[in-house]
Design a protein around this motif. Structure first.
Motif, mmCIF file in Angstrom:
data_model
loop_
_atom_site.group_PDB
_atom_site.id
_atom_site.type_symbol
_atom_site.label_atom_id
_atom_site.label_comp_id
_atom_site.label_asym_id
_atom_site.label_seq_id
_atom_site.Cartn_x
_atom_site.Cartn_y
_atom_site.Cartn_z
ATOM 1 N N ASN A 1 -5.991 2.206 -0.465
ATOM 2 C CA ASN A 1 -4.664 2.903 -0.767
ATOM 3 C C ASN A 1 -4.645 4.353 -0.419
ATOM 4 O OD1 ASN A 1 -1.926 2.689 -1.797
ATOM 5 N ND2 ASN A 1 -2.832 3.130 -4.260
ATOM 6 N N MET B 1 -1.474 -12.118 3.064
ATOM 7 C CA MET B 1 -2.235 -12.043 1.817
ATOM 8 C C MET B 1 -2.478 -13.508 1.289
ATOM 9 S SD MET B 1 -3.262 -9.450 1.962
ATOM 10 C CE MET B 1 -4.548 -9.603 0.310
ATOM 11 N N SER C 1 -2.839 -1.906 4.329
ATOM 12 C CA SER C 1 -1.327 -1.968 3.875
ATOM 13 C C SER C 1 -0.736 -2.980 5.149
ATOM 14 C CB SER C 1 -0.460 -0.646 4.000
ATOM 15 O OG SER C 1 -0.762 -0.051 5.065
ATOM 16 N N ARG D 1 -7.554 -3.362 -2.400
ATOM 17 C CA ARG D 1 -6.707 -2.745 -1.373
ATOM 18 C C ARG D 1 -7.031 -1.307 -1.364
ATOM 19 N NH1 ARG D 1 -1.922 -4.804 0.451
ATOM 20 N NH2 ARG D 1 -1.723 -6.316 -1.317
ATOM 21 N N THR E 1 -8.523 -5.505 1.977
ATOM 22 C CA THR E 1 -7.181 -5.444 2.527
ATOM 23 C C THR E 1 -6.692 -3.892 2.584
ATOM 24 O OG1 THR E 1 -5.223 -6.551 3.175
ATOM 25 C CG2 THR E 1 -5.580 -5.923 0.947
#
Ligand code: CO8
Length: 258
Positions: A20, A187, A57, A18, A55
């Motif tokens: 971030n 997700m 957010s 992810r 991925t």
């Protein structure tokens, strides 16, 4: 060494990475790309990992390369440093399947990063674009090349020349994304697809990836020959015996990557 700009989790043979940097809509800076390259390389080397999901957010997969970082750079700086080249090459080099789960903005380098993955699952709020033209530059890590191959010249020119954004529906129609799901299910859908891939023989999934990617680099005749040879080679695996026996015995196959 711990990561600061990405979060990495491994769950049921799927490595979830992810991005971030929420304060900068996951803009790609040196640190993030270096950490991402390291995480991808480690996922490739980790026997427990059979598929990777990348991925961001809900608001942004990534809103592009970090403009603050780039703004002071000169031609000499970017030319001699090969800005982002090694790191993004490491992402594109991963041989295990990689799914991009895109919610919100995937712009500039963010769109290009998503296109380095094997396929894109988009949330219905996803927005894709190559707005570098608004900054007096142009795409630099695939936006004129991978995007053109994915959606054709007309739309790639439109996106790169006008800098307009494409919503998820247009992106699916154009062939940039493989599926669209409601944002809150993104997700679940991406991890579900990754789990499905993780259940297959990894020799076969890696062979599929290599073979599809070969189609971008070669003629049809050579590509078909490559595909046939890879197909033949899979008959040397125990997983081929297991997969076909399991079908005939009406049971689930137990692949062992052999
Ligand atoms: N870089 C740095 N910071 C960013 C970026 C970015 N690309 N995008 C957003 N941010 C920051 C904003 O500056 C803001 O920070 P702050 O709160 O400190 O001011 C924060 O993220 C939130 O952004 P906004 O307030 O602008 O949020 P909005 O919801 O109003 O707008 C947008 C969202 C539309 C995504 C808007 O932020 C935007 O247009 N961002 C820039 C998009 C863009 O131009 N991307 C392309 C960048 S260039 C590029 O990617 C080149 C790649 C090729 C590299 C080649 C190397 C060889």
């Amino acid at each position: 060494m711990a990561y600061e700009t990405i979060i990495v989790e491994i769950e049921d043979h799927v490595c979830l990475i992810r991005l971030n940097r929420p304060d900068a809509l996951n803009a790609l800076n040196d640190q993030l790309l270096k950490e991402l390259a390291r995480a991808m390389t480690e996922a490739q080397a980790n026997d427990k990992v059979r598929c990777i999901v990348l991925t961001g957010s809900d608001k942004a997969f990534a809103a592009g390369a970090d403009i603050k970082m780039m703004s002071e750079k000169s031609f000499t700086d970017v030319f001699t440093s090969d800005l982002f080249t090694d790191e993004t090459a490491a992402v594109a080099r991963v041989r295990k399947p990689v799914i991009a789960a895109v919610g919100g903005y995937a712009l500039g380098g963010g769109c290009e990063l998503a296109m380095m993955c094997d396929f894109i699952i988009a949330a219905d709020n996803a927005k894709f674009g190559q707005p570098e033209i608004n900054l007096g530059v142009m795409a630099g890590i695939g936006g004129t090349q991978r995007l053109t191959r994915a959606i054709g010249k007309a739309k790639a020119m439109d996106m790169n020349l006008t800098g307009r954004f494409m919503d998820a529906e247009e992106a699916e129609r154009a062939g940039l994304v493989s599926r669209i799901v409601p944002a809150k299910e993104l997700m679940k859908e991406a991890m579900g697809a990754a789990q499905k891939i993780a259940e297959k023989s990894m020799i076969a999934t890696m062979a599929v990836k290599e073979s599809v990617n070969r189609s971008f680099e070669t003629t049809l005749r050579e590509g078909l020959l490559f595909e046939r040879r890879v197909f033949h080679s899979l008959f040397a695996t125990e997983d081929q015996k297991e997969g076909m026996s399991a079908f005939m015995e009406k049971r689930e196959p137990q692949f062992r990557d052999r």
